[in-house]
Design an enzyme around this catalytic site. Structure first.
Site, mmCIF file in Angstrom:
data_model
loop_
_atom_site.group_PDB
_atom_site.id
_atom_site.type_symbol
_atom_site.label_atom_id
_atom_site.label_comp_id
_atom_site.label_asym_id
_atom_site.label_seq_id
_atom_site.Cartn_x
_atom_site.Cartn_y
_atom_site.Cartn_z
ATOM 1 N N TRP A 102 0.881 -1.358 -0.021
ATOM 2 C CA TRP A 102 0.103 -0.170 -0.109
ATOM 3 C C TRP A 102 0.863 1.404 0.163
ATOM 4 O O TRP A 102 0.562 2.049 -0.608
ATOM 5 C CB TRP A 102 -0.951 -0.072 1.202
ATOM 6 C CG TRP A 102 -1.901 -1.347 1.457
ATOM 7 C CD1 TRP A 102 -2.148 -2.165 1.933
ATOM 8 C CD2 TRP A 102 -2.964 -1.752 -0.016
ATOM 9 N NE1 TRP A 102 -2.929 -3.265 1.671
ATOM 10 C CE2 TRP A 102 -3.278 -2.446 0.503
ATOM 11 C CE3 TRP A 102 -2.869 -0.875 -1.419
ATOM 12 C CZ2 TRP A 102 -4.426 -3.732 -0.291
ATOM 13 C CZ3 TRP A 102 -4.229 -1.541 -2.267
ATOM 14 C CH2 TRP A 102 -5.084 -2.656 -1.782
ATOM 15 N N ASP A 169 -2.189 6.450 6.272
ATOM 16 C CA ASP A 169 -2.512 5.959 5.700
ATOM 17 C C ASP A 169 -2.997 5.006 7.232
ATOM 18 O O ASP A 169 -2.736 4.131 7.510
ATOM 19 C CB ASP A 169 -2.457 4.904 4.612
ATOM 20 C CG ASP A 169 -2.939 3.923 3.822
ATOM 21 O OD1 ASP A 169 -4.121 3.344 5.062
ATOM 22 O OD2 ASP A 169 -2.994 2.795 3.343
ATOM 23 N N LYS A 193 -11.787 -2.660 6.227
ATOM 24 C CA LYS A 193 -11.032 -3.059 7.288
ATOM 25 C C LYS A 193 -11.949 -3.184 8.972
ATOM 26 O O LYS A 193 -11.792 -4.089 9.433
ATOM 27 C CB LYS A 193 -9.770 -2.918 7.052
ATOM 28 C CG LYS A 193 -8.698 -2.636 6.368
ATOM 29 C CD LYS A 193 -8.359 -3.397 5.095
ATOM 30 C CE LYS A 193 -8.240 -4.293 3.579
ATOM 31 N NZ LYS A 193 -7.721 -2.509 3.149
HETATM 32 C C1 PLP Z 1 -7.083 -1.996 1.706
HETATM 33 C C2 PLP Z 1 -5.799 -0.873 1.889
HETATM 34 C C3 PLP Z 1 -5.971 0.119 1.109
HETATM 35 C C4 PLP Z 1 -6.497 -0.072 0.391
HETATM 36 O O1 PLP Z 1 -8.547 0.756 0.588
HETATM 37 P P1 PLP Z 1 -8.911 0.481 -0.242
HETATM 38 O O2 PLP Z 1 -10.157 1.087 0.045
HETATM 39 O O3 PLP Z 1 -9.530 -0.707 -1.320
HETATM 40 O O4 PLP Z 1 -8.926 1.543 -2.483
HETATM 41 C C5 PLP Z 1 -5.180 1.349 1.288
HETATM 42 N N1 PLP Z 1 -4.338 1.328 2.013
HETATM 43 C C6 PLP Z 1 -3.844 -0.428 3.328
HETATM 44 C C7 PLP Z 1 -3.665 -0.049 4.392
HETATM 45 C C8 PLP Z 1 -5.009 -1.165 3.726
HETATM 46 O O5 PLP Z 1 -5.100 -2.286 3.882
#
Ligand code: PLP
Length: 356
Positions: A102, A169, A193
């Site tokens: 990511w 993030d 998540k």
């Molecule tokens: C799942 C995830 C993403 C991607 O998220 P989307 O909503 O599918 O764009 C980005 N960063 C992390 C840390 C993730 O676990």
């Protein structure tokens, strides 16, 4: 109904059972209105209340002041934040910490807007650790990191000290542990998540940051537009925001982030202890960088995979296959995962050992 599985999926992932019950009620009849949450106007008083409560509760749970920060519920996933952050804030150069898939994707997008300085990377060891002791240049527009690496099962335990704005993030560990969230200037997290169903992304932004942008920005990608319009510039994902609100209320009723952190630590401790004790398993991530949310591990003897998979299936365990870049297994043990389900997995690991 089929027996409820123990859901270790990395995302979209487990939600509290109570939340799903409340959500299903709201899908049929929202607040005794005779209407479904799916069919009411996002401009209605009822929905505006949902949005306002969700924003306020998100800040409250993070211990942030609503005068200083804004919470937004946007669309396009965390992946759109990989673009929006640099679009809005990358003037000259930005510092990025590369701790996995990511982070790498965030870096790739940022390069479209300016110079990206990768201050450290753990790619040399397949992202099994968190780099430390790197230098963040003072003239960076911001520093970007990924707090929890969902795929590799590593998590930042100690944030670097820096004078530049910190962007993070937090898709896979938002609301899971106590941190000084006021150290962050921009936080974003895809809901699916640890906060709700797929379809919305929480953005928490320091209001100070929302001044002049380095370039002209299309409205939908401009934080200032979404902040001014209270996440109602266009039709928000009403169902995803509603279920996120129910999940945040559930968390608040449980005692908030500090209370859930204790449970998260207990779950992770018990699971990692078994991974370390049982000779048939080997943890993937560097010990001190292990994630409280995603435990990654492999079999010491891959030829036994079918046996272990069958035991898991028999016990009603779902979603623990590892990501293809790590292989093996990944048990995602987000806030909504009960300790009892983790203990079922541990029992299966013990049974696997007895049968070997
Ligand atoms: C799942 C995830 C993403 C991607 O998220 P989307 O909503 O599918 O764009 C980005 N960063 C992390 C840390 C993730 O676990």
């Amino acid at each position: 109904m089929a027996m409820k599985k123990h859901n270790f999926s990395a995302g979209p992932s487990i939600l509290p059972q109570e939340v799903m019950q409340q959500a299903s009620q709201g899908l049929l009849d929202f607040n005794n209105s005779g209407l479904s949450i799916m069919e009411i106007s996002h401009r209605s008083k009822d929905f505006i209340e949902v949005m306002d409560q969700a924003c306020a509760l998100a800040l409250d749970l993070l211990g942030l002041d609503s005068g200083e920060y804004s919470a937004l519920f946007l669309q396009g996933g965390a992946s759109t934040q990989f673009v929006m952050a640099p679009y809005n804030f990358l003037n000259n150069k930005a510092a990025y910490l590369n701790t996995g898939t990511w982070s790498s994707k965030a870096i790739k997008e940022a390069k479209l807007f300016g110079e990206v300085n990768e201050v450290a990377s753990s790619k040399d060891q397949n992202f099994s650790y968190i780099p430390k002791g790197y230098h963040i240049p003072e003239d960076s527009d911001y520093f970007h990191c990924t707090s929890n690496n969902t795929i590799f099962g590593t998590q930042i335990q100690q944030l670097p000290e820096t004078s530049v704005p910190v962007f993070c993030d937090m898709s896979s560990d938002i609301f899971s542990r106590v941190l000084d969230y006021s150290k962050f200037d921009l936080i974003y997290a895809g809901a699916q998540k640890n906060m709700g169903p797929a379809g919305t992304t929480l953005v928490v932004i320091k209001n100070d940051l929302l001044g002049d942008a380095p370039r002209a920005i299309p409205s939908m990608l401009d934080y200032r537009v979404h902040q001014e319009k209270g996440s109602m510039f266009n039709t928000p994902p009403v169902v995803a925001v509603y279920v996120s609100l129910l999940t945040l209320k559930w968390l608040s009723d449980k005692g908030g982030v500090s209370a859930i952190e204790l449970i998260n630590r207990e779950k992770a401790d018990q699971l990692y202890s078994e991974i370390d004790r049982n000779a048939l398993f080997k943890g993937f991530a560097n010990l001190e960088d292990r994630s409280l949310m995603n435990a990654t591990f492999n079999l010491t003897d891959d030829s036994q995979k079918a046996t272990f998979d069958a035991l898991c299936k028999e016990a009603g365990i779902s979603g623990i296959n590892g990501h293809r870049s790590v292989g093996g297994y990944r048990a995602s043990i987000y806030n909504a995962m009960p300790l009892e389900s983790v203990q079922v997995l541990i029992e299966v690991m013990k049974e696997f050992e007895r049968r070997a």
